[in-house]
Design a protein around this motif. Structure first.
Motif, PDB file in Angstrom:
ATOM      1  N   LEU A 209      14.822  -7.814   5.066  1.00  0.00           N
ATOM      2  CA  LEU A 209      13.906  -8.308   6.093  1.00  0.00           C
ATOM      3  C   LEU A 209      12.543  -7.619   5.988  1.00  0.00           C
ATOM      4  CD1 LEU A 209      13.450 -10.033   8.685  1.00  0.00           C
ATOM      5  CD2 LEU A 209      14.109  -8.007   9.988  1.00  0.00           C
ATOM      6  N   PHE A 210      12.579  -6.288   5.888  1.00  0.00           N
ATOM      7  CA  PHE A 210      11.316  -5.534   5.780  1.00  0.00           C
ATOM      8  C   PHE A 210      10.544  -5.944   4.534  1.00  0.00           C
ATOM      9  CE2 PHE A 210      13.422  -1.889   8.279  1.00  0.00           C
ATOM     10  CZ  PHE A 210      12.912  -2.359   9.475  1.00  0.00           C
ATOM     11  N   ALA A 211      11.296  -6.134   3.427  1.00  0.00           N
ATOM     12  CA  ALA A 211      10.630  -6.517   2.174  1.00  0.00           C
ATOM     13  C   ALA A 211       9.976  -7.892   2.322  1.00  0.00           C
ATOM     14  CB  ALA A 211      11.630  -6.524   1.026  1.00  0.00           C
ATOM     15  N   ALA A 212      10.682  -8.807   3.014  1.00  0.00           N
ATOM     16  CA  ALA A 212      10.123 -10.153   3.197  1.00  0.00           C
ATOM     17  C   ALA A 212       8.854 -10.093   4.038  1.00  0.00           C
ATOM     18  CB  ALA A 212      11.161 -11.063   3.854  1.00  0.00           C
ATOM     19  N   ILE A 213       8.915  -9.304   5.131  1.00  0.00           N
ATOM     20  CA  ILE A 213       7.728  -9.189   5.991  1.00  0.00           C
ATOM     21  C   ILE A 213       6.568  -8.571   5.213  1.00  0.00           C
ATOM     22  CG2 ILE A 213       6.772  -8.030   8.026  1.00  0.00           C
ATOM     23  CD1 ILE A 213       9.585  -8.235   9.276  1.00  0.00           C
ATOM     24  N   ALA A 214       6.860  -7.485   4.473  1.00  0.00           N
ATOM     25  CA  ALA A 214       5.796  -6.793   3.736  1.00  0.00           C
ATOM     26  C   ALA A 214       5.192  -7.706   2.678  1.00  0.00           C
ATOM     27  CB  ALA A 214       6.343  -5.523   3.100  1.00  0.00           C
ATOM     28  N   THR A 215       6.042  -8.507   2.036  1.00  0.00           N
ATOM     29  CA  THR A 215       5.537  -9.437   1.017  1.00  0.00           C
ATOM     30  C   THR A 215       4.599 -10.458   1.648  1.00  0.00           C
ATOM     31  OG1 THR A 215       7.516  -9.183  -0.314  1.00  0.00           O
ATOM     32  CG2 THR A 215       6.240 -11.169  -0.681  1.00  0.00           C
ATOM     33  N   TRP A 216       5.011 -10.958   2.809  1.00  0.00           N
ATOM     34  CA  TRP A 216       4.179 -11.934   3.518  1.00  0.00           C
ATOM     35  C   TRP A 216       2.841 -11.310   3.917  1.00  0.00           C
ATOM     36  CZ3 TRP A 216       2.517 -12.126   8.743  1.00  0.00           C
ATOM     37  CH2 TRP A 216       1.917 -13.335   9.099  1.00  0.00           C
ATOM     38  N   VAL A 217       2.919 -10.085   4.455  1.00  0.00           N
ATOM     39  CA  VAL A 217       1.690  -9.399   4.876  1.00  0.00           C
ATOM     40  C   VAL A 217       0.747  -9.226   3.679  1.00  0.00           C
ATOM     41  CG1 VAL A 217       0.766  -7.169   5.643  1.00  0.00           C
ATOM     42  CG2 VAL A 217       2.679  -8.217   6.860  1.00  0.00           C
ATOM     43  N   LEU A 218       1.299  -8.781   2.547  1.00  0.00           N
ATOM     44  CA  LEU A 218       0.469  -8.521   1.375  1.00  0.00           C
ATOM     45  C   LEU A 218      -0.189  -9.790   0.845  1.00  0.00           C
ATOM     46  CD1 LEU A 218       2.083  -6.075  -1.181  1.00  0.00           C
ATOM     47  CD2 LEU A 218      -0.096  -5.863  -0.009  1.00  0.00           C
ATOM     48  N   ALA A 219       0.594 -10.851   0.761  1.00  0.00           N
ATOM     49  CA  ALA A 219       0.099 -12.039   0.075  1.00  0.00           C
ATOM     50  C   ALA A 219      -0.660 -12.978   0.998  1.00  0.00           C
ATOM     51  CB  ALA A 219       1.261 -12.792  -0.572  1.00  0.00           C
ATOM     52  N   ARG A 220      -0.366 -12.959   2.283  1.00  0.00           N
ATOM     53  CA  ARG A 220      -0.861 -14.032   3.136  1.00  0.00           C
ATOM     54  C   ARG A 220      -1.666 -13.582   4.344  1.00  0.00           C
ATOM     55  NH1 ARG A 220      -0.636 -16.654  -0.463  1.00  0.00           N
ATOM     56  NH2 ARG A 220       0.577 -18.506  -0.996  1.00  0.00           N
ATOM     57  N   THR A 221      -1.877 -12.293   4.519  1.00  0.00           N
ATOM     58  CA  THR A 221      -2.671 -11.887   5.681  1.00  0.00           C
ATOM     59  C   THR A 221      -3.919 -11.148   5.237  1.00  0.00           C
ATOM     60  OG1 THR A 221      -1.702  -9.707   5.990  1.00  0.00           O
ATOM     61  CG2 THR A 221      -0.544 -11.553   7.017  1.00  0.00           C
ATOM     62  N   ARG A 222      -4.829 -11.018   6.186  1.00  0.00           N
ATOM     63  CA  ARG A 222      -6.088 -10.336   5.919  1.00  0.00           C
ATOM     64  C   ARG A 222      -5.838  -8.871   5.590  1.00  0.00           C
ATOM     65  NH1 ARG A 222     -10.620 -10.335  10.501  1.00  0.00           N
ATOM     66  NH2 ARG A 222      -9.226  -8.815  11.419  1.00  0.00           N
ATOM     67  N   VAL A 223      -4.909  -8.258   6.345  1.00  0.00           N
ATOM     68  CA  VAL A 223      -4.598  -6.854   6.086  1.00  0.00           C
ATOM     69  C   VAL A 223      -4.100  -6.671   4.649  1.00  0.00           C
ATOM     70  CG1 VAL A 223      -3.035  -4.975   6.707  1.00  0.00           C
ATOM     71  CG2 VAL A 223      -4.154  -6.298   8.495  1.00  0.00           C
ATOM     72  N   GLY A 224      -3.289  -7.630   4.191  1.00  0.00           N
ATOM     73  CA  GLY A 224      -2.779  -7.553   2.824  1.00  0.00           C
ATOM     74  C   GLY A 224      -3.908  -7.581   1.809  1.00  0.00           C
ATOM     75  N   TRP A 226      -6.863  -6.599   2.337  1.00  0.00           N
ATOM     76  CA  TRP A 226      -7.569  -5.322   2.446  1.00  0.00           C
ATOM     77  C   TRP A 226      -6.808  -4.204   1.736  1.00  0.00           C
ATOM     78  CZ3 TRP A 226      -9.220  -5.355   8.337  1.00  0.00           C
ATOM     79  CH2 TRP A 226     -10.178  -6.354   8.510  1.00  0.00           C
ATOM     80  N   ILE A 227      -5.460  -4.279   1.778  1.00  0.00           N
ATOM     81  CA  ILE A 227      -4.669  -3.236   1.115  1.00  0.00           C
ATOM     82  C   ILE A 227      -4.939  -3.260  -0.392  1.00  0.00           C
ATOM     83  CG2 ILE A 227      -2.307  -2.495   0.535  1.00  0.00           C
ATOM     84  CD1 ILE A 227      -1.476  -3.439   3.343  1.00  0.00           C
ATOM     85  N   TYR A 228      -4.903  -4.460  -0.975  1.00  0.00           N
ATOM     86  CA  TYR A 228      -5.230  -4.566  -2.404  1.00  0.00           C
ATOM     87  C   TYR A 228      -6.654  -4.067  -2.667  1.00  0.00           C
ATOM     88  CZ  TYR A 228      -1.110  -7.242  -3.839  1.00  0.00           C
ATOM     89  OH  TYR A 228       0.159  -7.622  -4.151  1.00  0.00           O
ATOM     90  N   ALA A 229      -7.562  -4.403  -1.762  1.00  0.00           N
ATOM     91  CA  ALA A 229      -8.970  -4.063  -1.989  1.00  0.00           C
ATOM     92  C   ALA A 229      -9.217  -2.560  -1.927  1.00  0.00           C
ATOM     93  CB  ALA A 229      -9.850  -4.787  -0.974  1.00  0.00           C
ATOM     94  N   VAL A 230      -8.652  -1.877  -0.914  1.00  0.00           N
ATOM     95  CA  VAL A 230      -8.918  -0.433  -0.809  1.00  0.00           C
ATOM     96  C   VAL A 230      -8.254   0.317  -1.959  1.00  0.00           C
ATOM     97  CG1 VAL A 230      -9.205  -0.462   1.688  1.00  0.00           C
ATOM     98  CG2 VAL A 230      -6.973   0.102   0.739  1.00  0.00           C
ATOM     99  N   GLY A 231      -7.140  -0.235  -2.467  1.00  0.00           N
ATOM    100  CA  GLY A 231      -6.495   0.408  -3.611  1.00  0.00           C
ATOM    101  C   GLY A 231      -7.226   0.123  -4.909  1.00  0.00           C
ATOM    102  N   GLY A 232      -7.764  -1.103  -5.035  1.00  0.00           N
ATOM    103  CA  GLY A 232      -8.431  -1.490  -6.272  1.00  0.00           C
ATOM    104  C   GLY A 232      -9.798  -0.866  -6.412  1.00  0.00           C
ATOM    105  N   SER A 233     -10.542  -0.839  -5.340  1.00  0.00           N
ATOM    106  CA  SER A 233     -11.865  -0.224  -5.371  1.00  0.00           C
ATOM    107  C   SER A 233     -12.320   0.001  -3.937  1.00  0.00           C
ATOM    108  CB  SER A 233     -12.854  -1.133  -6.104  1.00  0.00           C
ATOM    109  OG  SER A 233     -14.151  -0.629  -5.956  1.00  0.00           O
ATOM    110  N   ALA A 234     -12.099   1.221  -3.436  1.00  0.00           N
ATOM    111  CA  ALA A 234     -12.395   1.510  -2.032  1.00  0.00           C
ATOM    112  C   ALA A 234     -13.879   1.316  -1.735  1.00  0.00           C
ATOM    113  CB  ALA A 234     -11.969   2.938  -1.685  1.00  0.00           C
TER     114      ALA A 234
ATOM    115  N   PHE B 115     -13.862 -13.929  -0.669  1.00  0.00           N
ATOM    116  CA  PHE B 115     -13.721 -13.901   0.792  1.00  0.00           C
ATOM    117  C   PHE B 115     -13.392 -12.513   1.348  1.00  0.00           C
ATOM    118  CE2 PHE B 115     -13.379 -18.438   0.134  1.00  0.00           C
ATOM    119  CZ  PHE B 115     -14.102 -18.926   1.203  1.00  0.00           C
ATOM    120  N   LEU B 116     -13.394 -11.501   0.483  1.00  0.00           N
ATOM    121  CA  LEU B 116     -13.010 -10.160   0.943  1.00  0.00           C
ATOM    122  C   LEU B 116     -13.913  -9.698   2.088  1.00  0.00           C
ATOM    123  CD1 LEU B 116     -11.138  -7.782   0.527  1.00  0.00           C
ATOM    124  CD2 LEU B 116     -12.731  -6.864  -1.126  1.00  0.00           C
ATOM    125  N   GLY B 117     -13.289  -9.285   3.165  1.00  0.00           N
ATOM    126  CA  GLY B 117     -14.043  -8.800   4.322  1.00  0.00           C
ATOM    127  C   GLY B 117     -14.465  -9.915   5.273  1.00  0.00           C
TER     128      GLY B 117
END
Lengths: 355, 294
Positions: A209-224, A226-234, B115-117
């Motif tokens: 369940l947690f993995a499914a939620i986290a996958t959804w958050v990463l791929a389909r939400t704004r926070v997700g 942002w997570i890729y973005a701060v890790g890729g180039s803060a 669309f970032l940000g």
């Protein structure tokens, strides 16, 4: 809101764009191979095939349930650690933070004779605070997360044993399994659920369940995003207005939440908690995430990969037992898996990113 | 906040500049990185800021972009003083910065970067999620409008060329309602053709009604698109002139250090008169034999 430019398209002879001239079509298989978790998926199939062949008990459904349980104990934390690693940071304190949470809930409930849910609630606050502190120190000092969380790891390791001894007089908590709320807490964190002919530990369901939620958050939400973005180039993320500090602190607090959950599982499975456990687990969480394709440098990876990484760990751990081999080989095989997975992941990535 | 009087409309154009710096300076401890900077940027105008490495160009951009507050002087947007504490605030006022090296997150797909940000979302409550389909379509359309036809909108930005990345970043800023576009050395790391692509979009951005601040140390690139030129040297403005008052040679001369360059040329001539003369004389003839050998 939007405006558009009316630049002339490049005046190319014959109307062929660079795309049609120079880009070949990529097959569906190629696209699949470019997924970050592909190396771990191949690894999982190989490990499964090996133990399926050599260890007869491995083929039974009930032992598969045990494999899943072993995977889930590492896997729940690996979900959070994968998110954190995609966000560009590590948490070396995650292993002992699990124990800190269990000890807090056990000691508080027993000493104050509270309902165990109250102890669990307080432990949640402590776990989130540890995560917040990790993130806050990281942002304020700009030190690498390796140093910040290594310090936290050592401090928590000391606190776990010292405080437990100071309060209970021994290295473990007093048993809380006859206290108010224990049965309901056990049902949530550490029960068995019969599914068909086998009993599945509830942590397996929580894990998925947690993995499914986290996958959804990463791929389909704004926070997700942002997570890729701060890790890729803060810096790039900050330049377009992503709240980098909040995202990073939030990720550390997510690890804190999952540490609390794992701690509650340990505590309510037996009613007591040993204070010296947990050391070394933080590296297993990282191992699972890296096997699953997360880059140590951040900005790349998936939660599904970390799930597969944890599953490989669970299969190896239990498979060696079922095969009747010496237990001491477990870590050797886990280490060899890690090395192999990293090399394969790297190779696949360079091959598929070629045009 | 409003104790500074509103900016008077620009004498030359009769319009109020979108962005204005009055006597702006920035010190880091006892180091004066920048002082006495006056700058007006209006719509449909390309202002080129030139200067050598360490002249203070980056500090100036960071002040305009909202990364640093200036330590002296006033920063006005639409005639009113502003004190930005983050790039987001500057962005909300329509001041968008495209940085040379940190315009994009390399490992993320083009459309996510676009669309970032400022992600588009659908749904509500805890289930608000990215409108992936719409974002991919818009990113694709916007890039096609600018004549960039990418092989794959899902490809990571790392797969794009330097020029393509800059143009994607420009398209992004324009789509999100930028009124002033700050370009930090967009052509510095690019080849001739790629630079041409970027310069074309600077012109396109001006024609679309944007003000552009183009930071470069290439006077040739600047002169191709610029309406107004500012040369910064050792943290001060050395030149501030409209295009009408300047030739490319003047600009190159100022940029290269003016009097300093004359002295350097003189010095080099004295030191190595023979090789310089020999090469100049030999060049036209020497090219042919070399080509034949290959």
């Amino acid at each position: 809101m939007s405006q558009t430019l009316t630049a002339k398209a490049p005046a190319s002879g014959g109307g062929d764009s660079e795309k049609t001239l120079r880009v070949g079509r990529r097959s569906l298989l190629w696209r699949f191979l470019a997924r970050p978790e592909v190396g771990s998926l191949i690894g999982a199939v190989v490990v499964f095939a090996v133990f399926f062949t050599v260890a007869a008990p491995f083929r039974q459904a009930s032992s598969f349930s045990t494999v899943l349980y072993a995977s889930s104990t590492i896997g729940i934390m690996a979900v959070a650690v994968a998110l954190l690693m995609i966000g560009g940071e590590f948490d070396l304190s995650a292993g002992v933070a699990v124990i800190t949470s269990a000890l807090t809930a056990g000691i508080v409930s027993f000493q104050l004779s509270l309902n165990v849910w109250a102890g669990a609630g307080l432990a949640l606050v402590v776990s989130l605070a540890i995560g917040f502190l990790n993130g806050w120190i990281l942002i304020r000092t700009k030190l690498p997360s390796f140093l910040v969380t290594l310090s936290m790891f050592l401090m928590l390791q000391g606190l776990n044993i010292a405080v437990t001894k100071m309060i209970t007089g021994s290295v473990s908590t007093d048993s809380i399994n006859d206290m108010d709320g224990f049965d309901s807490a056990r049902a949530v964190f550490a029960s068995d659920i019969p599914i068909g002919p086998v009993n599945v530990r509830i942590t397996v369901l929580w894990w998925l369940l947690f993995a499914a939620i986290a996958t959804w958050v990463l791929a389909r939400t704004r926070v997700g995003n942002w997570i890729y973005a701060v890790g890729g180039s803060a810096e790039s993320a900050r330049a377009v207005g992503v709240p980098v500090a909040k995202v990073k602190i939030g990720l550390f607090m997510t690890v804190g939440f999952f540490a609390w959950f794992s701690g509650m599982h340990l505590l309510f499975a037996s009613g007591v908690q040993q204070s010296g456990e947990g050391v070394g687990n933080e590296l297993l969480y990282i191992m699972a995430a890296v096997v699953g394709g997360c880059l140590l440098t951040g900005g790349y990876g998936t939660v599904v990969g970390a799930v597969i990484g944890a599953f490989i760990y669970g299969m190896t751990r239990q498979g060696i037992v079922y095969a009747g081999w010496d237990n001491n080989w477990i870590m050797f095989f886990v280490g060899a898996m890690l090395l192999l997975a990293v090399v394969v992941n790297m190779w696949v990535r360079t091959q598929t990113s070629k045009r | 906040m409003t104790d500074t009087p509103a900016a008077a409309p620009d004498k030359d154009t009769g319009r109020q500049p979108v962005l204005e710096l009055r006597d702006v300076g920035k010190s880091f401890g006892n180091i004066r990185a920048l002082s006495g900077i006056n700058l007006k940027v209006g719509a449909e105008e390309v202002t080129c800021i030139l200067g050598d490495n360490g002249a203070g160009k980056s500090t100036l951009i960071k002040i305009i972009a909202g990364l640093y507050p200036p330590t002296e002087g006033a920063y006005l947007v639409d005639g009113g003083p502003v004190a930005f504490t983050s790039p987001r605030e500057a962005l909300d006022r329509g001041i968008a910065t495209v940085y040379q090296d940190l315009a994009m997150v390399p490992l993320m797909p083009v459309w996510r970067n676009f669309f970032l940000g400022s992600e588009i979302r659908t749904g509500f409550g805890p289930f608000r999620m990215l409108d992936v389909r719409r974002m991919r379509r818009i990113a694709d359309e916007e890039l096609k409008k600018m004549g960039i036809d990418l092989p794959d909108i899902d490809a990571p930005v790392a797969n794009l060329s330097g020029g393509q990345r800059q143009v994607v970043a420009i398209a992004r800023a324009v789509y999100f309602g930028a009124r002033v576009l700050i370009l930090d050395e967009p052509t510095a790391a690019l080849g001739v053709k790629q630079s041409g692509v970027v310069l074309k979009y600077i012109k396109a951005a001006r024609e679309a009604g944007l003000g552009v601040i183009f930071i470069t140390h290439n006077p040739h690139h600047a002169y191709m698109v610029g309406d107004h030129f500012v040369v910064i040297k050792l943290g001060r403005m050395e030149l501030d002139a409209p295009r009408s008052a300047l030739s490319l040679d003047d600009l190159a001369h100022h940029m290269a250090g003016g009097a300093e360059l004359d002295a350097l040329q003189h010095e080099l001539k004295q030191d190595q008169p023979a090789p310089a003369a020999a090469r100049q004389g030999a060049e036209p003839g020497a090219a042919t034999p070399v080509a034949q050998e290959e």
